[in-house]
Write an enzyme that holds these catalytic residues in place. Structure first.
Site, mmCIF file in Angstrom:
data_model
loop_
_atom_site.group_PDB
_atom_site.id
_atom_site.type_symbol
_atom_site.label_atom_id
_atom_site.label_comp_id
_atom_site.label_asym_id
_atom_site.label_seq_id
_atom_site.Cartn_x
_atom_site.Cartn_y
_atom_site.Cartn_z
ATOM 1 N N GLU A 371 9.255 57.386 49.666
ATOM 2 C CA GLU A 371 9.064 58.641 51.654
ATOM 3 C C GLU A 371 10.328 57.954 51.836
ATOM 4 O OE1 GLU A 371 6.769 55.649 53.341
ATOM 5 O OE2 GLU A 371 4.457 56.240 51.609
ATOM 6 N N GLU A 402 1.398 55.796 48.861
ATOM 7 C CA GLU A 402 2.368 53.552 48.265
ATOM 8 C C GLU A 402 1.644 53.975 47.341
ATOM 9 O OE1 GLU A 402 3.541 53.454 51.965
ATOM 10 O OE2 GLU A 402 1.508 53.602 51.370
ATOM 11 N N GLN A 424 8.650 52.151 51.404
ATOM 12 C CA GLN A 424 10.113 51.926 52.852
ATOM 13 C C GLN A 424 10.199 50.285 52.887
ATOM 14 O OE1 GLN A 424 8.841 54.508 55.618
ATOM 15 N NE2 GLN A 424 10.036 56.410 55.015
ATOM 16 N N PHE A 425 9.038 49.521 52.631
ATOM 17 C CA PHE A 425 8.802 48.308 53.685
ATOM 18 C C PHE A 425 7.515 47.232 51.483
ATOM 19 C CE2 PHE A 425 9.852 49.596 57.486
ATOM 20 C CZ PHE A 425 10.665 48.470 58.281
ATOM 21 N N PRO A 431 -1.944 49.688 49.190
ATOM 22 C CA PRO A 431 -2.077 50.422 48.625
ATOM 23 C C PRO A 431 -1.636 50.938 47.213
ATOM 24 C CG PRO A 431 -1.677 50.614 50.520
ATOM 25 C CD PRO A 431 -1.513 49.609 50.554
ATOM 26 N N HIS A 472 6.686 44.215 59.210
ATOM 27 C CA HIS A 472 7.560 44.643 59.178
ATOM 28 C C HIS A 472 8.089 43.483 58.401
ATOM 29 C CE1 HIS A 472 5.648 48.253 60.705
ATOM 30 N NE2 HIS A 472 6.682 48.816 60.470
#
Length: 667
Positions: A371, A402, A424-425, A431, A472
Site C-alpha cells: 500500500e 492485506e 503498513q503495520f 485479514p 499501531h
C-alpha cells in the site's frame, strides 16, 4: 458477455475427441465408485466424490500445457485431464508415500505439479488470491498463459473471492473463475445466497452455463479463454450442475434432501453418453466393454496401491524448509555477483531502502507490492521512496487489502517471481492470516517441495512510539513463529536490517521481517565489520547473567546492562535477531556459562515467544542443571497497548524492570 452457441457440434467438443472425453468421464466416475469401496474396506479414511462435476473437464480440452489450474476438491476429472492417472488418484485417496503430498494433505485435495495444477488447501476460497497472483506473474513476465480458478458456489461468499475478482478486473488478468454451482454448501441450499443469485457479479464478465452438459461447457470455455487470452481481463463461468453424492463420505444427503429431489438430479455422464449413442459416435457394445475394462483396471490399480507403503513418520519434518544452503532462483536468472552484506550506518529506514534498491538491481525476478509504496509517497514510512524509477513496473501500489497483498504474493512466488511485500503495520496482518496460515507456510510441506513460496514480507512492528495505540503498537511475533514453515527475523540495527533483506532475496522459503518502529529512525554509525546474515548476535559480554532479547527489547537490555555494570554485574546480552530459525546454540552456551537467564520482550506474557524460549532451553538437561536460579521473563502483562503516552509507558517493560529481574536471579 453472453453464452453464444451458433451450432451444436462446432461449438462443442470436437468429433475426434468425443469418445475419448466420454471415456475420461467414465474413468473418473469409476475412480469415485472404487474409492467408496476402498473406504468401506478400511483402506482409506475420507473421500470427496466428484460425481456430477465431470463435465467441467471439457474446459481442459482448450487449455495449453503451460496454463495453470487452481482446483476445487470436486475436480477429479479435471486432474485426470491434466495427467493425474489412476495410480495418482488411488495414492491420493489412501495417502500413500508416493502421493503428490506424501500423505500430508487430505484426500481429494489434489495437486499435480507436472500438469501445472496447484495444490488445494482446505479453507474454501483460499486458492483465489494465489490464482490471480499467478496470472499477474504471467502478465509481468509476458507469458502466454491463462489461469483457471475453480471454486464451489458456496465458497464464492468468501471475501477473498471478491478480492480476487476485483484485483483481476483492476489489472485485466487472464483468469477464468470456474464456479461449480451444485446448489448446496454441504447441507445449506445456496439458491438465494450466492453472489450470482444476489446480482453481485459483473454481468458483462459473467457467463451462465449448463455445467452438466460438456458441450455447453466447452463452448462457453472457448469464448471465455478467447477473452482472457485477448487481454480483456477475467471471466466468471457460472456452471449449474448437480452434486450426485453426499458432500463427503462423512455426510448423508438424504438427511436434508428429499427423495423426489434426489430423483431429479442430472448426471453429466448419462447426458453425454446418451448424446454420443444418438450420434453414433459410440455404441452399447463399446460402452459395455469400456466400463468393464475400466472397472477391472481401476480395481487392480487400487489393490496394488493399497499394498504400497505409507510415508515414513521419521521424515515428517522434511520439507518444512529447503535443505540448508539451497537458494531459489528462476532458471537462467542467477543473481549478479556482489557481497551479501556490508557495514552500513544511517537508519533502519535507509537500510531497507538500500537493500530494496540492491535487490532490484541484482534480482530481475524481484517485484515490490504494498500500500502506497510507489513514488512519490514511497510508503508511509518511506521504505521505498525514490525507487520508482529503477523498479518501473516491478513496483505496484496495492489496494487496501492485506489478504490480496499476501495471497497474490503466494501466486507470484509459485509462478517463479520473488515478491517483496509491505504491510503498513503488522497489526493489520489479520485479514491476511488465512493466506499466511493456509497457503504461504504450508505450500512446500504439503507438496513435498514440488511447489515453493519464497515470499518476503516486511512490516513495522512494536511499541515505544507514543500515540500508536491498540492497532499501531502490536508486537505479536508469537502469532507468526507459531506457523511452521515461516522464517521470522526482528532486526534492531541498520546493518542487521540490510543483512536480513539481502539474505531473504535468495532464500527458498518465506520470510517475515519485523521492523521495530521505535528504532527505525535512530541514526547509527557504520559497524566495524559486516553483519552475519543469520543467527544471534552478542551485544555485550559478561559472566554473571544471560539477558536475551530482540527488537526494541535490545535497547532495554543494553540500558539495564549499563546500570548493572556500575554495581559490578557483568551481563551477557544477546540479540536473537532471528526467531525462526532460532540460534539456540548461542543462547544455550551463554546460559551454561552464566547459570542465570533473563528474557526480555515487549509482547504480552501468555503463550509468547519469550515464554516458549525459556521452555525450550529448560527442556535440555545441560541447560536446566546449569541454572543457579529460576529464569525470569520481563514482559508486558496480558493487556493491550493504550493510546496515551503515559498509559503506554505504564504497560510496556522498562529498563528498570530488566534490572529488577537480573537482581532477582542474582539474589
Amino acid at each position: 458477455m453472453k453464452n453464444r452457441t451458433k451450432e451444436s457440434r462446432p461449438s462443442g467438443i470436437p468429433a475426434q475427441r468425443r469418445a475419448d472425453f466420454l471415456e475420461l468421464m467414465l474413468l473418473s466416475r469409476e475412480c469415485d465408485r472404487r474409492s467408496g469401496i476402498v473406504l468401506r474396506q478400511g483402506e482409506a479414511w475420507f473421500h470427496i466424490s466428484s460425481a456430477g462435476h465431470e463435465g467441467l473437464a471439457a474446459l481442459c480440452e482448450l487449455l495449453d500445457p503451460q496454463d495453470l489450474i487452481f482446483p476445487h476438491y470436486r475436480d477429479r476429472t479435471v486432474l485426470m485431464a491434466r495427467g493425474m492417472d489412476t495410480e495418482g488418484q488411488a495414492r491420493d485417496l489412501m495417502a500413500k508415500a508416493g502421493s503428490h503430498s506424501a500423505g500430508r494433505n487430505m484426500s481429494a485435495h489434489f495437486g499435480h505439479r507436472s500438469g501445472n495444477v496447484f495444490s488445494i488447501a482446505s479453507p474454501t476460497g483460499s486458492q483465489c488470491l494465489p490464482a490471480v497472483g499467478a496470472a499477474w506473474a504471467a502478465q509481468l513476465m509476458g507469458r502466454e498463459q491463462a489461469v483457471v480458478c475453480s471454486i464451489g458456489d458456496a465458497s464464492t461468499r468468501q471475501g477473498e473471492f471478491f478480492e480476487a475478482v476485483a484485483f483481476a478486473v483492476e489489472r485485466r488478468l487472464p483468469v477464468v473463475f470456474l464456479v461449480s454451482d451444485n446448489g448446496y454448501g454441504i447441507s445449506t441450499p445456496t439458491e438465494h445466497m450466492s453472489p450470482h443469485a444476489l446480482g453481485l457479479l459483473p454481468q458483462e464478465r459473467t457467463t451462465v452455463v449448463d455445467g452438466a452438459d460438456p458441450d455447453a461447457l466447452h463452448a462457453a470455455s472457448r469464448e471465455a479463454l478467447s477473452t482472457v487470452r485477448g487481454g480483456e481481463g477475467p471471466v466468471v463461468l457460472w456452471c449449474h450442475l448437480d452434486r450426485l453424492d453426499p458432500h463427503t463420505s462423512s455426510d448423508d444427503h438424504r438427511v436434508y434432501r428429499s427423495s423426489e429431489d434426489l430423483a431429479t438430479l442430472r448426471d453429466p455422464v448419462e447426458i453425454f453418453t446418451a448424446r454420443l449413442l444418438a450420434e453414433g459416435a459410440v455404441d452399447e457394445a463399446w460402452l459395455e466393454r469400456t466400463r468393464a475394462r475400466q472397472a477391472d483396471e481401476v480395481e487392480a490399480v487400487f489393490s496394488r496401491v493399497a499394498a504400497e507403503p505409507a510415508a515414513d513418520p521419521k521424515l515428517i519434518m522434511e520439507h518444512l524448509f529447503a535443505p540448508a544452503g539451497e537458494t531459489a532462483h528462476p532458471a537462467g536468472q542467477e543473481p549478479a555477483a556482489g557481497p551479501l552484506t556490508a557495514p552500513c550506518g544511517g537508519t533502519m529506514v535507509s537500510a531497507v531502502n538500500r537493500a530494496l534498491a540492491t535487490g532490484l538491481e541484482r534480482h530481475p525476478e524481484l517485484v515490490l507490492f504494498g500500500e502506497d509504496i510507489d513514488d512519490p509517497k514511497g510508503g508511509v514510512f518511506g521504505f521505498t521512496k525514490g525507487l520508482g524509477k529503477v523498479a518501473g513496473e516491478r513496483m505496484t501500489n496495492a489496494p487496501l487489502a492485506e489478504a490480496t497483498i499476501v495471497g497474490a504474493a503466494v501466486g507470484l512466488a509459485a509462478a517463479g517471481l520473488r515478491p517483496v511485500v509491505e504491510l503498513q503495520f503488522i497489526d493489520f496482518a489479520g485479514p491476511a492470516f488465512n493466506q499466511l496460515a493456509a497457503q504461504l507456510t504450508t505450500l512446500r510441506w504439503r507438496t513435498v517441495s514440488a511447489w515453493q513460496c519464497p515470499v518476503v514480507i516486511y512490516a513495522p512492528w512494536g511499541g515505544y512510539l507514543p500515540g500508536g495505540g491498540i492497532w499501531h503498537s502490536q508486537s505479536n511475533e508469537s502469532l507468526f513463529t507459531h506457523l511452521p514453515g515461516l522464517r521470522v527475523v526482528v532486526p534492531s540495527t541498520p546493518e542487521d536490517t540490510e543483512a536480513a533483506f539481502l539474505e531473504s532475496f535468495t532464500a527458498p522459503d518465506p520470510t517475515l521481517i519485523l521492523l521495530p518502529k521505535h528504532l527505525m529512525r535512530q541514526r547509527r554509525e557504520p559497524a566495524g565489520r559486516p553483519a552475519p546474515a543469520l543467527g544471534a548476535r552478542t551485544l555485550r559480554t559478561g559472566d554473571d547473567v544471560t539477558v536475551v532479547s530482540w527488537g526494541n527489547g535490545t535497547e532495554l537490555a543494553l540500558d539495564a546492562a549499563g546500570s548493572l555494570a556500575a554495581d559490578g554485574v557483568a551481563a551477557d546480552v544477546i540479540d536473537l535477531r532471528w526467531l525462526v530459525p532460532l540460534d539456540r546454540k548461542t543462547v544455550a552456551a551463554s546460559v551454561r556459562r552464566t547459570g542465570r537467564l533473563v528474557v526480555v520482550q515487549e509482547d504480552n506474557r501468555t503463550s509468547s515467544f519469550g515464554a516458549g524460549l525459556i521452555t525450550e532451553l529448560l527442556s535440555s538437561d545441560d541447560e536446566f542443571y546449569s541454572l543457579l536460579a529460576p529464569p525470569r521473563l520481563v514482559s508486558r502483562e496480558d493487556v493491550h497497548v493504550p493510546f496515551h503516552p503515559d498509559l503506554e509507558r505504564a504497560v510496556l517493560p522498562a529498563a528498570d524492570d530488566v534490572v529488577a529481574a537480573v537482581r532477582s536471579v542474582l539474589a
